[in-house]
Design a protein around this motif. Sequence first.
Motif, PDB file in Angstrom:
ATOM      1  N   ILE A   7      14.665  -9.065   1.629  1.00  0.00           N
ATOM      2  CA  ILE A   7      14.483  -9.333   3.222  1.00  0.00           C
ATOM      3  C   ILE A   7      14.089  -8.072   4.148  1.00  0.00           C
ATOM      4  O   ILE A   7      12.990  -7.976   4.740  1.00  0.00           O
ATOM      5  CB  ILE A   7      15.623  -9.893   3.713  1.00  0.00           C
ATOM      6  N   LEU A   8      14.869  -7.041   4.029  1.00  0.00           N
ATOM      7  CA  LEU A   8      14.567  -5.574   4.659  1.00  0.00           C
ATOM      8  C   LEU A   8      13.225  -5.201   4.386  1.00  0.00           C
ATOM      9  O   LEU A   8      12.112  -4.989   5.340  1.00  0.00           O
ATOM     10  CB  LEU A   8      15.407  -4.952   4.337  1.00  0.00           C
ATOM     11  N   SER A   9      12.773  -5.255   3.073  1.00  0.00           N
ATOM     12  CA  SER A   9      11.343  -4.522   2.963  1.00  0.00           C
ATOM     13  C   SER A   9      10.394  -5.455   3.035  1.00  0.00           C
ATOM     14  O   SER A   9       9.329  -4.928   3.542  1.00  0.00           O
ATOM     15  CB  SER A   9      11.429  -4.433   1.225  1.00  0.00           C
ATOM     16  N   TRP A  10      10.627  -6.871   3.273  1.00  0.00           N
ATOM     17  CA  TRP A  10       9.709  -7.847   3.638  1.00  0.00           C
ATOM     18  C   TRP A  10       9.487  -7.552   5.034  1.00  0.00           C
ATOM     19  O   TRP A  10       8.264  -7.437   5.400  1.00  0.00           O
ATOM     20  CB  TRP A  10       9.975  -9.159   3.152  1.00  0.00           C
ATOM     21  N   ALA A  11      10.597  -7.411   5.718  1.00  0.00           N
ATOM     22  CA  ALA A  11      10.354  -7.213   7.363  1.00  0.00           C
ATOM     23  C   ALA A  11       9.499  -6.041   7.479  1.00  0.00           C
ATOM     24  O   ALA A  11       8.815  -6.057   8.352  1.00  0.00           O
ATOM     25  CB  ALA A  11      11.601  -7.357   7.902  1.00  0.00           C
ATOM     26  N   CYS A  12       9.934  -4.745   6.964  1.00  0.00           N
ATOM     27  CA  CYS A  12       9.270  -3.530   6.960  1.00  0.00           C
ATOM     28  C   CYS A  12       7.794  -3.524   6.831  1.00  0.00           C
ATOM     29  O   CYS A  12       6.899  -3.297   7.623  1.00  0.00           O
ATOM     30  CB  CYS A  12       9.975  -2.512   6.081  1.00  0.00           C
ATOM     31  N   LEU A  13       7.711  -4.376   5.934  1.00  0.00           N
ATOM     32  CA  LEU A  13       6.022  -4.494   5.309  1.00  0.00           C
ATOM     33  C   LEU A  13       5.298  -5.039   6.519  1.00  0.00           C
ATOM     34  O   LEU A  13       4.261  -4.848   6.915  1.00  0.00           O
ATOM     35  CB  LEU A  13       5.859  -5.141   4.073  1.00  0.00           C
ATOM     36  N   ILE A  14       5.865  -6.242   6.733  1.00  0.00           N
ATOM     37  CA  ILE A  14       5.180  -7.157   8.040  1.00  0.00           C
ATOM     38  C   ILE A  14       4.974  -6.503   9.274  1.00  0.00           C
ATOM     39  O   ILE A  14       3.952  -6.315   9.639  1.00  0.00           O
ATOM     40  CB  ILE A  14       5.811  -8.478   7.987  1.00  0.00           C
ATOM     41  N   GLY A  15       6.134  -5.619   9.699  1.00  0.00           N
ATOM     42  CA  GLY A  15       6.183  -4.778  10.703  1.00  0.00           C
ATOM     43  C   GLY A  15       5.031  -3.868  10.634  1.00  0.00           C
ATOM     44  O   GLY A  15       4.267  -3.399  11.464  1.00  0.00           O
ATOM     45  N   GLY A  16       4.958  -2.963   9.369  1.00  0.00           N
ATOM     46  CA  GLY A  16       4.064  -1.811   9.202  1.00  0.00           C
ATOM     47  C   GLY A  16       2.560  -2.429   9.168  1.00  0.00           C
ATOM     48  O   GLY A  16       1.762  -1.910   9.884  1.00  0.00           O
TER      49      GLY A  16
END
Lengths: 121, 91
Positions: A7-16
Amino acid sequence: MGLVADILSWACLIGGSFFTITGALGIVRLPDFWARLHASGVAESGGMILIILGLCLQAGWGLVTVKLIIIGIFLFITGPTSTHAIANAALVTGWRPKPGTGIEQKDTPPFYDVKEPTVRN
Amino acid sequence: MFLVTLIALFVAMALVLCRLYTGPMVYDRILAANFFGTAAVLFIAVLGFFNGRPDFLDIALLYALINFVGTVATLKFFRYRSLGDARPGMD
């Protein structure tokens, strides 16, 4: 690989990717060259860090994460450096923000008498 | 998830190409090319993850190095009108 990390990596990727697109839009639509410098800075630093962080979370511990961190550190150092070099080159060759574009024009000396560096040849 | 990031990076690169084409000043174009290079680095890295091939990261690192050197060299050329060719007196 751990629901939380996904979930964290998914959020970081979308934010990036959000920051990258915002920066690209800023580069296209901002009126002045000097304003576009800011947009490029936003995209390169914010978007890049979040995407690299997202990939690191996805990759977990290992050689891949080390390579990612090396890329991240390198881009983190050279991103702002190259943006500064571009701004400095433009300033030294005499480009100035137009007074009318809301960037208040300082007529105090430091802005106007950027002395011409000696050209060696 | 990687596909979303790939599409976002692709759209960002396309947008920046428009600025590269229309940019009035040469430094706009250098700025756009610089951002295009950084986005390409990220694109290669995410593509490596998308296809499950970790060796793409080496390509991405190499491209990041070359992109920085290219930007600085272009700036030097447009600033000094030459890349500082060896003068006769310089041995």
